[in-house]
Design an enzyme around this catalytic site. Sequence first.
Site, mmCIF file in Angstrom:
data_model
loop_
_atom_site.group_PDB
_atom_site.id
_atom_site.type_symbol
_atom_site.label_atom_id
_atom_site.label_comp_id
_atom_site.label_asym_id
_atom_site.label_seq_id
_atom_site.Cartn_x
_atom_site.Cartn_y
_atom_site.Cartn_z
ATOM 1 N N GLN A 51 38.756 36.294 38.809
ATOM 2 C CA GLN A 51 39.568 37.499 38.652
ATOM 3 C C GLN A 51 40.857 37.384 39.457
ATOM 4 O O GLN A 51 41.822 36.808 38.984
ATOM 5 C CB GLN A 51 38.738 38.722 39.037
ATOM 6 C CG GLN A 51 37.529 38.889 38.117
ATOM 7 C CD GLN A 51 36.640 40.064 38.469
ATOM 8 O OE1 GLN A 51 36.925 40.847 39.354
ATOM 9 N NE2 GLN A 51 35.529 40.188 37.766
ATOM 10 N N ASP A 52 40.894 37.912 40.681
ATOM 11 C CA ASP A 52 42.080 37.684 41.503
ATOM 12 C C ASP A 52 41.662 37.003 42.797
ATOM 13 O O ASP A 52 40.470 36.958 43.116
ATOM 14 C CB ASP A 52 42.861 38.980 41.753
ATOM 15 C CG ASP A 52 42.095 39.993 42.590
ATOM 16 O OD1 ASP A 52 40.852 39.963 42.574
ATOM 17 O OD2 ASP A 52 42.743 40.823 43.246
ATOM 18 N N PRO A 53 42.594 36.443 43.556
ATOM 19 C CA PRO A 53 42.242 35.664 44.748
ATOM 20 C C PRO A 53 41.589 36.519 45.833
ATOM 21 O O PRO A 53 41.715 37.744 45.858
ATOM 22 C CB PRO A 53 43.599 35.130 45.229
ATOM 23 C CG PRO A 53 44.510 35.233 44.053
ATOM 24 C CD PRO A 53 44.046 36.431 43.296
ATOM 25 N N ILE B 132 44.469 36.479 37.766
ATOM 26 C CA ILE B 132 45.635 36.873 38.550
ATOM 27 C C ILE B 132 45.746 35.877 39.700
ATOM 28 O O ILE B 132 44.756 35.613 40.373
ATOM 29 C CB ILE B 132 45.476 38.310 39.088
ATOM 30 C CG1 ILE B 132 45.315 39.297 37.925
ATOM 31 C CG2 ILE B 132 46.656 38.706 39.965
ATOM 32 C CD1 ILE B 132 44.882 40.684 38.355
ATOM 33 N N ASN C 61 43.202 43.346 43.784
ATOM 34 C CA ASN C 61 43.826 43.742 42.517
ATOM 35 C C ASN C 61 45.233 44.305 42.679
ATOM 36 O O ASN C 61 45.749 44.949 41.764
ATOM 37 C CB ASN C 61 42.961 44.772 41.774
ATOM 38 C CG ASN C 61 42.176 44.143 40.646
ATOM 39 O OD1 ASN C 61 42.581 43.129 40.072
ATOM 40 N ND2 ASN C 61 41.041 44.729 40.321
#
EC number: 3.2.2.27
Length: 227
Positions: free
Chosen positions: A64-66, A126, A135
Amino acid sequence: MKNIYKISWLDFFLIEKKKEYFLYLLNKIKNIRRNTIVYPKKNMVFNAFLFTPLSSIKVVILGQDPYHSAGQAHGLSFSVPKGVFLPPSLKNIFIELKNNFSFYKKNIHGCLESWAKQGVFLLNSILTVSKGIPNSHKNLGWEIFTDQVIKFISDICKGVVFLLWGNISQKKYYLIDSKKHFILRSTHPSPLSCYKGFFGCNHFFKTNVLLQNQKKKPINWFLDLFE
């Protein structure tokens, strides 16, 4: 059919860098960095592309995101540098991995560079995040970029195993040509959902079976993971 050995990530970036959304995205991230700590570091944002050439991709694991805490994110989905405490999702990934192969050994670290070097493309949807705010870089343009990445892999490569964990990743299935690739889905390895389908999915074992059926070398999931 396109010759994958004559096409590289450079070709992809030459296409994307001309697009308005990508120019806006890079400029936006540059401006955010002026006033905010952003992860991963600037020179690590595109590490997934550096560690795994297009022609060597066998598997895609879509995150998803870091990670948004200091010292964790380094440009590979789910991975952390050696010596960094294992995040909960990565701990659960290793639990499932060990169960797939009835293998156990202590002192495992969380750096997945060995996976990336074997052809496991570790991509987040992302690619950046502001410190402490998960997020926070949603809808800046990274989703457009990584959708194009997935489409590019689907178009150029053949017989890739896509591991889609969680609702966000599973929504990307439509970008993948299921007639020429393999899609394995489960819940996310997060503690909130790991017992709802991730544990017991056997994705690591199934991935190697799919690779071997294509006469491809299986992934040594435990290579260089022990301290």
